[in-house]
Write a protein that holds these residues in place. Structure first.
Motif, PDB file in Angstrom:
ATOM      1  N   SER A  84      31.318  29.963  34.213  1.00  0.00           N
ATOM      2  CA  SER A  84      31.106  29.886  35.837  1.00  0.00           C
ATOM      3  C   SER A  84      32.485  29.756  36.403  1.00  0.00           C
ATOM      4  O   SER A  84      32.367  29.748  37.807  1.00  0.00           O
ATOM      5  CB  SER A  84      30.379  28.343  35.849  1.00  0.00           C
ATOM      6  N   VAL A  85      33.684  29.928  35.678  1.00  0.00           N
ATOM      7  CA  VAL A  85      34.705  30.313  36.288  1.00  0.00           C
ATOM      8  C   VAL A  85      35.083  31.726  36.612  1.00  0.00           C
ATOM      9  O   VAL A  85      34.993  32.387  35.463  1.00  0.00           O
ATOM     10  CB  VAL A  85      35.960  29.676  35.485  1.00  0.00           C
ATOM     11  N   PRO A  86      35.514  32.054  37.806  1.00  0.00           N
ATOM     12  CA  PRO A  86      35.668  33.344  37.999  1.00  0.00           C
ATOM     13  C   PRO A  86      36.874  33.933  37.001  1.00  0.00           C
ATOM     14  O   PRO A  86      37.859  33.297  36.846  1.00  0.00           O
ATOM     15  CB  PRO A  86      36.132  33.540  39.666  1.00  0.00           C
ATOM     16  N   VAL A 527      38.801  27.478  51.010  1.00  0.00           N
ATOM     17  CA  VAL A 527      38.772  28.718  50.454  1.00  0.00           C
ATOM     18  C   VAL A 527      40.030  29.232  49.850  1.00  0.00           C
ATOM     19  O   VAL A 527      40.969  28.918  50.147  1.00  0.00           O
ATOM     20  CB  VAL A 527      38.522  29.886  51.400  1.00  0.00           C
ATOM     21  N   LYS A 528      39.903  29.683  48.420  1.00  0.00           N
ATOM     22  CA  LYS A 528      41.034  30.420  47.905  1.00  0.00           C
ATOM     23  C   LYS A 528      40.872  31.949  47.178  1.00  0.00           C
ATOM     24  O   LYS A 528      39.808  32.120  46.623  1.00  0.00           O
ATOM     25  CB  LYS A 528      41.471  29.794  46.575  1.00  0.00           C
ATOM     26  N   VAL A 529      41.792  32.772  47.636  1.00  0.00           N
ATOM     27  CA  VAL A 529      41.486  34.302  47.341  1.00  0.00           C
ATOM     28  C   VAL A 529      42.774  34.674  46.771  1.00  0.00           C
ATOM     29  O   VAL A 529      44.032  34.424  47.106  1.00  0.00           O
ATOM     30  CB  VAL A 529      41.234  35.207  48.459  1.00  0.00           C
ATOM     31  N   ASN A 530      42.654  35.209  45.386  1.00  0.00           N
ATOM     32  CA  ASN A 530      43.766  35.499  44.587  1.00  0.00           C
ATOM     33  C   ASN A 530      43.470  37.074  44.112  1.00  0.00           C
ATOM     34  O   ASN A 530      42.523  37.232  43.596  1.00  0.00           O
ATOM     35  CB  ASN A 530      43.774  34.830  43.669  1.00  0.00           C
ATOM     36  N   TYR A 531      44.737  37.854  44.141  1.00  0.00           N
ATOM     37  CA  TYR A 531      44.862  39.140  43.820  1.00  0.00           C
ATOM     38  C   TYR A 531      45.870  39.380  42.615  1.00  0.00           C
ATOM     39  O   TYR A 531      46.922  38.791  42.997  1.00  0.00           O
ATOM     40  CB  TYR A 531      44.889  40.180  44.932  1.00  0.00           C
ATOM     41  N   TYR A 532      45.308  39.912  41.466  1.00  0.00           N
ATOM     42  CA  TYR A 532      46.402  39.938  40.595  1.00  0.00           C
ATOM     43  C   TYR A 532      46.505  41.494  40.018  1.00  0.00           C
ATOM     44  O   TYR A 532      45.736  42.243  39.986  1.00  0.00           O
ATOM     45  CB  TYR A 532      46.157  39.156  39.307  1.00  0.00           C
ATOM     46  N   GLY A 566      42.521  42.587  39.766  1.00  0.00           N
ATOM     47  CA  GLY A 566      41.260  42.223  40.207  1.00  0.00           C
ATOM     48  C   GLY A 566      41.459  40.963  41.340  1.00  0.00           C
ATOM     49  O   GLY A 566      42.656  40.544  41.713  1.00  0.00           O
ATOM     50  N   PHE A 567      40.250  40.764  42.068  1.00  0.00           N
ATOM     51  CA  PHE A 567      40.291  39.638  43.100  1.00  0.00           C
ATOM     52  C   PHE A 567      39.520  38.594  42.473  1.00  0.00           C
ATOM     53  O   PHE A 567      38.461  38.847  41.716  1.00  0.00           O
ATOM     54  CB  PHE A 567      39.345  40.039  44.242  1.00  0.00           C
ATOM     55  N   GLU A 568      39.862  37.199  42.601  1.00  0.00           N
ATOM     56  CA  GLU A 568      39.169  36.039  42.281  1.00  0.00           C
ATOM     57  C   GLU A 568      38.950  35.336  43.416  1.00  0.00           C
ATOM     58  O   GLU A 568      40.020  34.913  44.250  1.00  0.00           O
ATOM     59  CB  GLU A 568      39.754  35.405  41.297  1.00  0.00           C
ATOM     60  N   ILE A 569      37.838  34.693  43.961  1.00  0.00           N
ATOM     61  CA  ILE A 569      37.388  34.153  45.006  1.00  0.00           C
ATOM     62  C   ILE A 569      36.777  32.708  44.681  1.00  0.00           C
ATOM     63  O   ILE A 569      35.817  32.820  43.816  1.00  0.00           O
ATOM     64  CB  ILE A 569      36.430  34.921  45.930  1.00  0.00           C
ATOM     65  N   GLU A 570      37.273  32.089  45.238  1.00  0.00           N
ATOM     66  CA  GLU A 570      36.609  30.501  45.080  1.00  0.00           C
ATOM     67  C   GLU A 570      36.406  29.686  46.515  1.00  0.00           C
ATOM     68  O   GLU A 570      37.272  29.966  47.382  1.00  0.00           O
ATOM     69  CB  GLU A 570      37.442  29.463  44.368  1.00  0.00           C
TER      70      GLU A 570
END
Length: 699
Positions: A84-86, A527-532, A566-570
């Protein structure tokens, strides 16, 4: 488990994709104190609370699954929790049989339980990650033993735990007696019973928590989980998904000294998976080709830990942790169980070849092989808090010594790997800036059991993250990290690999937002948005076949490099009325390069999204609906699979009075519309509709 203490949370945020930012507010939680100027205190204001806190206060891509969520999901495996974790996907599905954990496209593959780029840490012990052929990640343990599971994605933030962490790290913390006694003298007993309809599953977990003294506590936990083969959404039984796993945990803690500043904690947990007449291929992708085996897996983790945190001394917070993990796999091949293709004739025969001309004897050496790998590790770490001029420091520094012994077996060479490492991570805060430099130096020696080979390797690794927080609750962050995956014992049988360390660079940027009273009074939003972007080179763990002009007409050649991004969004949003919404999404991309050709990265997962809408009614009832959706992708065998949307329903009832006061009743329906589907990277169909019922009470 009685009442869970609600954590004070800094807020929760929302997002869905880059284009969805601003279109959707998801759920979150916050409990805060409202303090007025001139020291007038109005009291505690409880804001809404969602299922999962978004970690907006750090640049590290971290997700923490707490005890409340573990209970709410009624998970039967660790895989059911962390997928369930992005960014997290499973290779062989949510089965106890060594679920293959894949994070950001690294970890388990369709052939091996791990590529050594994802680590599993249980109470500080390194476990569950050997390159054993088609046996899975070897994470045979039960969620009932744990109170918290943390998933760290990528490299930044991993340098306290090890080298070569490219995909990520899974950290599991076992329960303590004080979680049930509340730190007070007394005896508590907790009983949990669970039943599932699909596979006719049953689980029982009994916990005795005893605190005879204020400074001594002891916990005993025995859990048994049993399930038959489940049906997919089409009503077809999915073969070899049954399991029976007994587990236990013994854990004690003794505190002493002024204000209990010294403590010693000892623990032992053990899980057993005993299988009869099952496919050797635990992933299920080629189950007939390798025949069937009787297999028993014992997974043991033990540790003793000393901690010293003197009152009034911010420079000393010492943690000395000695751990031992032991994974033992004994298996025997069932003669004649391999179905092979001899000249187009598929048959079962002890002399049948898996491929090639008829009459070639079938070799059962791999299937008959026993495996055992033991890791002893000593970690000494100190945390210090101090100031230098305008900067405040939270410095964590330490040394680590480890020794891994692996039994020699067919297709899995044995040997000894000795490592020592020194590391330092410093959170430096200057005003609204936080800079976190991290360094790790690691050296190792690998020796074959027969003394014929001895190889040394070392590496200096590190990273830097920067974070700036505005006074509005908005923050920007970025990081760069470099790590090396040193050669492993598996490489002893390959002269070309044993001298090569895989190297990786990872860069990340992102933004977060956390605030209360955003749209209405006492709401909370996070909100937290991460691009790696990551690049892996000097590759030894991934190969592709290339054509040759002469016999044998093909050869396996290592990939030149792998690029992933990729993008990870929570996100999370909650109201004090009890309504909440949680959302996370993963949008990955990846390519592999070989001799001038570019292909889709073989471990690339499909885009996916999870949305939860829920409503809490006081402390008595919690109702939620969850949507799990994904685009089309490819399964573990590289076959195209369709996109899907699956609906899950959950309800938790905790009576506050009457005969049932203190009891917890949980009911869930997973895959409510009984959809037939296979998630990307899975090696088998997912389960169809499944009703779950859990009864629990702490006495």
């Amino acid at each position: 488990m009685g009442k869970h203490h609600k954590k004070r949370q800094s807020g929760w945020l929302l997002l869905s994709t880059v284009s969805m930012l601003g279109l959707m507010a998801s759920a979150g939680s916050l409990a805060a104190q409202d303090i007025i100027e001139d020291t007038d205190f109005l009291g505690t204001v409880d804001l809404g609370q969602g299922k999962r806190e978004v970690q907006t206060g750090t640049a590290v891509p971290l997700t923490v699954i707490t005890q409340e969520e573990i209970d709410d999901r009624q998970a039967g495996t660790i895989g059911e929790l962390i997928d369930s974790v992005p960014g997290v996907n499973l290779v062989n599905g949510n089965t106890p049989r060594g679920a293959g954990i894949n994070i950001r496209g690294f970890g388990a593959t369709s052939s091996f339980g791990t590529d050594q780029k994802v680590q599993v840490i249980v109470d500080g012990a390194s476990t569950g990650s050997e390159e054993l052929y088609r046996i899975g990640t070897q994470l045979f343990t039960d969620p009932e033993l744990y109170k918290e599971v943390s998933v760290l994605r990528g490299t930044i933030g991993s340098f306290e735990y090890g080298s070569g962490v490219i995909g990520g790290l899974v950290k599991l913390d076992t329960k303590d007696a004080s979680d049930f006694t509340g730190g007070e003298i007394g005896l508590r007993f907790r009983q949990t019973l669970q039943a599932t309809s699909n596979g006719e599953g049953f689980a029982t977990s009994s916990i005795i928590a005893w605190q005879p003294l204020e400074n001594f506590e002891l916990l005993l936990n025995y859990t048994l989980r049993d399930t038959a083969e489940y049906d997919n959404g089409g009503g077809i039984q999915v073969a070899n998904t049954q399991s029976r796993t007994p587990s236990y945990l013994i854990k004690g803690k003794y505190s002493f000294g002024d204000a209990g500043e010294h403590s010693i904690t000892a623990s032992l947990n053990d899980s057993v998976n005993d299988e009869k007449d099952v496919p050797y291929d635990g992933f299920g992708t080629t189950s007939t080709s390798f025949g069937r085996v009787d297999r028993r897996i014992d997974n043991r983790v033990a540790g003793i830990r000393y901690q010293w945190n003197p009152v009034g001394n911010d420079l000393v917070n010492l943690d000395v942790n000695l751990t031992y993990s032991d994974q033992e796999i004994t298996q025997s091949y069932i003669a004649g169980s391999a179905f092979c293709d001899d000249g187009g004739v598929v048959r079962a025969d002890p002399n049948c070849a898996r491929s090639g001309p008829a009459g070639t004897p079938f070799s059962s050496a791999t299937q008959d092989a026993d495996h055992r790998y033991e890791t002893t590790k000593l970690t000494v770490k100190n945390s210090s808090y101090f100031t230098t001029g305008a900067a405040t420091h939270d410095l964590r520094a330490g040394v680590e010594l480890s020794r891994r012994e692996r039994l020699n077996a067919s297709s899995a060479p044995g040997g000894t790997a000795k490592r020592y490492a020194v590391f330092a991570v410093d959170d430096i805060s200057i005003g609204r800036w936080t800079a976190t430099p991290a360094l790790r130096y690691e050296s190792q020696e690998i020796e074959a059991h027969d003394g014929s080979q001895n190889h040394d390797a070392s590496a200096l690794m590190g990273g830097l993250s920067l974070r700036y927080e505005f006074d509005t609750g908005f923050a920007l962050f970025g990081s760069a990290a470099y790590t090396e995956n040193l050669p492993v014992i598996d490489d002893l049988d390959n002269a070309a690999r044993i001298g090569v360390s895989e190297r990786s660079h990872t860069y990340e940027i992102g933004a977060s937002y956390a605030a209360a009273d955003v749209f209405t009074a006492n709401d909370s939003l996070a909100v937290k948005v991460n691009y790696y972007q990551s690049r892996l080179r000097d590759i030894t763990s991934y190969v592709s076949s290339v054509s040759l002009p002469t016999p044998p007409f093909f050869a396996f050649v290592p990939l030149d490099k792998v690029d992933t991004s990729g993008f990870e969004i929570e996100a999370s949003y909650a109201l004090d009325s009890g309504f909440y919404a949680d959302l996370n999404a993963n949008l990955p991309d990846g390519e592999e390069f070989l001799t001038g050709t570019v292909s889709r990265w073989r471990n690339l997962a499909a885009d996916d999204l999870r949305l939860t809408l829920g409503k809490r009614i006081g402390e008595t009832l919690d109702l939620s609906w969850e949507l799990v959706a994904a685009k089309s992708g490819f399964d573990a065998a590289g076959t195209a699979v369709a996109g899907y949307g699956v609906h899950n329903l959950r309800a938790t009832y905790t009576p506050q009075s009457g005969l049932l006061q203190g009891a917890e009743i949980r009911f869930g329906v997973e895959n409510a519309f009984d959809r037939a589907y296979r998630p990307s990277l899975y090696s088998r169909d997912a389960a169809g509709r499944n009703f779950k019922l859990t009864l629990a009470k702490t006495f």
